[in-house]
Design an enzyme around this catalytic site. Structure first.
Site, PDB file in Angstrom:
ATOM      1  N   HIS A  25      16.639 -23.540  13.762  1.00 54.66           N
ATOM      2  CA  HIS A  25      17.085 -22.416  14.601  1.00 54.66           C
ATOM      3  C   HIS A  25      18.481 -22.723  15.141  1.00 54.66           C
ATOM      4  O   HIS A  25      18.643 -23.275  16.233  1.00 54.66           O
ATOM      5  CB  HIS A  25      16.099 -22.196  15.756  1.00 54.66           C
ATOM      6  CG  HIS A  25      16.387 -20.974  16.583  1.00 54.66           C
ATOM      7  ND1 HIS A  25      15.405 -20.071  16.970  1.00 54.66           N
ATOM      8  CD2 HIS A  25      17.545 -20.488  17.101  1.00 54.66           C
ATOM      9  CE1 HIS A  25      15.950 -19.109  17.694  1.00 54.66           C
ATOM     10  NE2 HIS A  25      17.250 -19.337  17.794  1.00 54.66           N
ATOM     11  N   HIS A  27      22.379 -20.700  15.228  1.00 54.32           N
ATOM     12  CA  HIS A  27      23.199 -19.518  14.914  1.00 54.32           C
ATOM     13  C   HIS A  27      24.612 -19.997  14.568  1.00 54.32           C
ATOM     14  O   HIS A  27      25.210 -20.754  15.353  1.00 54.32           O
ATOM     15  CB  HIS A  27      23.288 -18.587  16.116  1.00 54.32           C
ATOM     16  CG  HIS A  27      21.963 -18.043  16.577  1.00 54.32           C
ATOM     17  ND1 HIS A  27      21.476 -16.825  16.165  1.00 54.32           N
ATOM     18  CD2 HIS A  27      21.015 -18.546  17.413  1.00 54.32           C
ATOM     19  CE1 HIS A  27      20.304 -16.595  16.746  1.00 54.32           C
ATOM     20  NE2 HIS A  27      19.997 -17.627  17.507  1.00 54.32           N
ATOM     21  N   ASN A  29      27.634 -18.636  14.673  1.00 54.05           N
ATOM     22  CA  ASN A  29      28.710 -18.437  15.657  1.00 54.05           C
ATOM     23  C   ASN A  29      28.402 -19.049  17.024  1.00 54.05           C
ATOM     24  O   ASN A  29      29.275 -19.067  17.894  1.00 54.05           O
ATOM     25  CB  ASN A  29      29.056 -16.952  15.778  1.00 54.05           C
ATOM     26  CG  ASN A  29      29.992 -16.526  14.656  1.00 54.05           C
ATOM     27  OD1 ASN A  29      31.189 -16.804  14.693  1.00 54.05           O
ATOM     28  ND2 ASN A  29      29.439 -15.907  13.618  1.00 54.05           N
ATOM     29  N   PRO A 111      25.336 -10.768   9.367  1.00 56.12           N
ATOM     30  CA  PRO A 111      26.400 -10.220   8.506  1.00 56.12           C
ATOM     31  C   PRO A 111      27.154  -9.119   9.264  1.00 56.12           C
ATOM     32  O   PRO A 111      26.522  -8.250   9.878  1.00 56.12           O
ATOM     33  CB  PRO A 111      25.624  -9.665   7.306  1.00 56.12           C
ATOM     34  CG  PRO A 111      24.313 -10.380   7.316  1.00 56.12           C
ATOM     35  CD  PRO A 111      23.999 -10.632   8.769  1.00 56.12           C
ATOM     36  N   LYS A 112      28.481  -9.200   9.234  1.00 57.26           N
ATOM     37  CA  LYS A 112      29.291  -8.281  10.049  1.00 57.26           C
ATOM     38  C   LYS A 112      30.225  -7.449   9.194  1.00 57.26           C
ATOM     39  O   LYS A 112      30.718  -7.919   8.175  1.00 57.26           O
ATOM     40  CB  LYS A 112      30.104  -9.086  11.067  1.00 57.26           C
ATOM     41  CG  LYS A 112      29.200  -9.831  12.032  1.00 57.26           C
ATOM     42  CD  LYS A 112      29.956 -10.831  12.884  1.00 57.26           C
ATOM     43  CE  LYS A 112      29.005 -11.653  13.723  1.00 57.26           C
ATOM     44  NZ  LYS A 112      28.313 -12.728  12.992  1.00 57.26           N
ATOM     45  N   GLY A 209      19.907 -11.333  18.950  1.00 62.98           N
ATOM     46  CA  GLY A 209      20.788 -10.455  19.733  1.00 62.98           C
ATOM     47  C   GLY A 209      20.189 -10.248  21.114  1.00 62.98           C
ATOM     48  O   GLY A 209      19.046 -10.652  21.375  1.00 62.98           O
ATOM     49  N   HIS A 236      13.099 -13.740  17.330  1.00 70.06           N
ATOM     50  CA  HIS A 236      13.289 -14.162  18.722  1.00 70.06           C
ATOM     51  C   HIS A 236      12.247 -13.400  19.534  1.00 70.06           C
ATOM     52  O   HIS A 236      12.239 -12.169  19.508  1.00 70.06           O
ATOM     53  CB  HIS A 236      14.688 -13.794  19.203  1.00 70.06           C
ATOM     54  CG  HIS A 236      15.734 -14.756  18.754  1.00 70.06           C
ATOM     55  ND1 HIS A 236      16.040 -14.945  17.435  1.00 70.06           N
ATOM     56  CD2 HIS A 236      16.532 -15.611  19.459  1.00 70.06           C
ATOM     57  CE1 HIS A 236      16.993 -15.873  17.349  1.00 70.06           C
ATOM     58  NE2 HIS A 236      17.304 -16.293  18.557  1.00 70.06           N
ATOM     59  N   GLU A 239      11.986 -13.691  25.091  1.00 68.35           N
ATOM     60  CA  GLU A 239      13.065 -14.310  25.893  1.00 68.35           C
ATOM     61  C   GLU A 239      13.162 -13.654  27.267  1.00 68.35           C
ATOM     62  O   GLU A 239      13.680 -14.252  28.213  1.00 68.35           O
ATOM     63  CB  GLU A 239      14.416 -14.171  25.187  1.00 68.35           C
ATOM     64  CG  GLU A 239      14.563 -15.045  23.964  1.00 68.35           C
ATOM     65  CD  GLU A 239      15.855 -14.729  23.236  1.00 68.35           C
ATOM     66  OE1 GLU A 239      15.911 -13.699  22.533  1.00 68.35           O
ATOM     67  OE2 GLU A 239      16.815 -15.509  23.377  1.00 68.35           O
TER      68      GLU A 239
HETATM   69  P1  5GP Z   1      26.097 -15.117  14.510  1.00 71.23           P
HETATM   70  O1  5GP Z   1      24.882 -14.346  14.100  1.00 71.23           O
HETATM   71  O2  5GP Z   1      27.221 -14.203  14.919  1.00 71.23           O
HETATM   72  O3  5GP Z   1      26.522 -16.141  13.526  1.00 71.23           O
HETATM   73  O4  5GP Z   1      25.672 -15.973  15.810  1.00 71.23           O
HETATM   74  C1  5GP Z   1      25.787 -15.491  17.139  1.00 71.23           C
HETATM   75  C2  5GP Z   1      24.767 -14.405  17.404  1.00 71.23           C
HETATM   76  O5  5GP Z   1      23.427 -14.944  17.360  1.00 71.23           O
HETATM   77  C3  5GP Z   1      24.873 -13.803  18.809  1.00 71.23           C
HETATM   78  O6  5GP Z   1      25.843 -12.789  18.853  1.00 71.23           O
HETATM   79  C4  5GP Z   1      23.467 -13.267  19.030  1.00 71.23           C
HETATM   80  O7  5GP Z   1      23.306 -12.031  18.380  1.00 71.23           O
HETATM   81  C5  5GP Z   1      22.609 -14.283  18.327  1.00 71.23           C
HETATM   82  N1  5GP Z   1      22.107 -15.313  19.272  1.00 71.23           N
HETATM   83  C6  5GP Z   1      22.613 -16.543  19.487  1.00 71.23           C
HETATM   84  N2  5GP Z   1      21.886 -17.190  20.421  1.00 71.23           N
HETATM   85  C7  5GP Z   1      20.898 -16.373  20.785  1.00 71.23           C
HETATM   86  C8  5GP Z   1      19.809 -16.492  21.704  1.00 71.23           C
HETATM   87  O8  5GP Z   1      19.601 -17.505  22.389  1.00 71.23           O
HETATM   88  N3  5GP Z   1      18.981 -15.413  21.808  1.00 71.23           N
HETATM   89  C9  5GP Z   1      19.167 -14.289  21.053  1.00 71.23           C
HETATM   90  N4  5GP Z   1      18.286 -13.282  21.222  1.00 71.23           N
HETATM   91  N5  5GP Z   1      20.178 -14.143  20.188  1.00 71.23           N
HETATM   92  C10 5GP Z   1      21.033 -15.168  20.051  1.00 71.23           C
END
Ligand code: 5GP
Length: 373
Positions: A25, A27, A29, A111-112, A209, A236, A239
């Site tokens: 887990h 992410h 970014n 994906p953006k 998100g 997720h 939370e």
């Molecule tokens: P990306 O998908 O842009 O590579 O990584 C950042 C994104 O992951 C954030 O904009 C958010 O949508 C999601 N994200 C990162 N950490 C968390 C978290 O702790 N909880 C949730 N719900 N989303 C997260």
């Protein structure tokens, strides 16, 4: 939980870094180095797109509540969303995980699209894959069809083979995230893209998100489609207090869930019955104040119940942590010994989304590491 004399919590970082680990887990970014974010912010500041002094303290701040995290993610999105940068951050993130002995990584990213620079969801993901290809500090195994001949315990016969065997190696798989701000059609597009990119290491779907945004029903058609197509899913879950959604998510029976914090008694009962593995992100939960005190973390209850658990970082860049630090934190807080920590790391093999061939290779690697403990 462990005997006093074998407590790993008392070990220095070296032990935690040295232990092979599996990250399920993280992410993309949320895993970017601060130094890279500052460099990107400076460059955009010089172009007049942002004011560097306004964002510098936002990047360097350590304690952020959950809403502040999502503000930071919006800033990171501005800093990183062009093809070259996406490739660069992917490469750096893989190198950082590999440097602390993560041997299998499932990296998730949303994906953006950015029409202004000709970015589609597909081209964004192609830039991520390019990042995997450009890593040179370590061998990255991400193309499933190339892996049948690769093995951690391969016997070397020549100098080349010896060099190959002794190079650090990391398996990487990608999960495509659906952002809770997205529409049903956009979520469906992400699932379709995941199916099209299976041969390039894309292995599953994540729903993430801002948890206060969006409705479960919006994403359900895309998630059901993913399930029908055999794509594993991680959600997720819990939370923020949203009991109906937690119930619906558990009934959906995803392959894994992340966090599992705001659960009612009935949700815990159902979760334990379901045996759905939980991705635990200790530092993230404490920093975002979704769990008030680490001693009260649900890790303890789930661990005692022998519920499937995986220690993860969530966003090592945003929360200034690493998987080794998460292992050390768990060991010292919950009094777990070296053997228990090693077993926790090894158990994660069972919960990866990659196939049995990868699982077998990882188990062999853990076995040979255990004989050196
Ligand atoms: P990306 O998908 O842009 O590579 O990584 C950042 C994104 O992951 C954030 O904009 C958010 O949508 C999601 N994200 C990162 N950490 C968390 C978290 O702790 N909880 C949730 N719900 N989303 C997260």
């Amino acid at each position: 939980m462990g005997e006093e004399d074998s407590k790993a919590g008392g070990e220095g970082m070296e032990w935690y870094v040295g232990v092979p680990k599996i990250e399920l887990h993280a992410h993309l970014n949320g895993s970017v180095r601060d130094s890279t974010l500052l460099e990107l912010a400076k460059a955009l500041g010089e172009k007049g797109v942002i004011v560097f002094s306004d964002v510098e303290h936002v990047i360097l701040k350590n304690d952020r509540c959950l809403p502040e995290c999502f503000k930071l993610f919006d800033l990171i999105r501005i800093l990183t969303t062009d093809h070259t940068t996406v490739t660069r951050i992917t490469k750096e993130v893989i190198e950082d995980f590999a440097a602390e002995n993560v041997v299998y990584l499932e990296l998730r990213t949303t994906p953006k699209k950015n029409e202004a620079i000709g970015m589609s969801k597909r081209s964004y993901m192609e830039a991520v894959v390019e990042g995997l290809r450009t890593v040179d500090a370590v061998d990255v195994c991400f193309i499933p069809s190339n892996e049948s001949t690769e093995n951690f315990s391969e016997t070397p016969h020549t100098n080349d083979a010896y060099d190959r065997k002794h190079r650090r190696k990391i398996y990487v798989r990608l999960l495509l995230s659906i952002d809770r701000r997205e529409t049903t059609a956009s979520a469906m597009e992400t699932v379709q893209l995941a199916l099209e990119m299976k041969d390039l290491g894309v292995i599953g779907i994540d729903l993430s998100g801002n948890p206060v945004v969006g409705e479960w029903q919006t994403f359900l058609p895309a998630l059901e489609f993913a399930k029908e197509q055999g794509l594993p899913i991680s959600l997720h879950c819990g939370e923020v207090p949203k009991q109906k959604e937690v119930q619906a998510m558990l009934e959906f029976q995803p392959q894994r869930i992340g966090h599992a914090i705001c659960f009612e008694d009935e949700d815990w009962r159902q979760l334990k019955l379901s045996k759905i593995p939980v991705e635990i992100c200790l530092t993230s939960n404490i920093r975002t104040e979704t769990v008030s005190c680490i001693d009260d973390h649900h890790f303890v209850d789930l661990y005692k119940a022998k519920h499937p658990l995986i220690l993860c970082t969530d966003d090592p860049g945003v929360f200034s942590t690493s998987l080794s630090q998460e292992y050390k934190l768990a060991a010292s807080t919950f009094g777990l010994g070296k053997d228990e920590m090693f077993q926790l790391a090894r158990n994660a093999v069972e919960f990866i989304f990659a196939d049995d061939g990868v699982k077998k290779a990882l188990k062999e690697m853990f076995d040979s590491a255990s004989s050196m403990q």
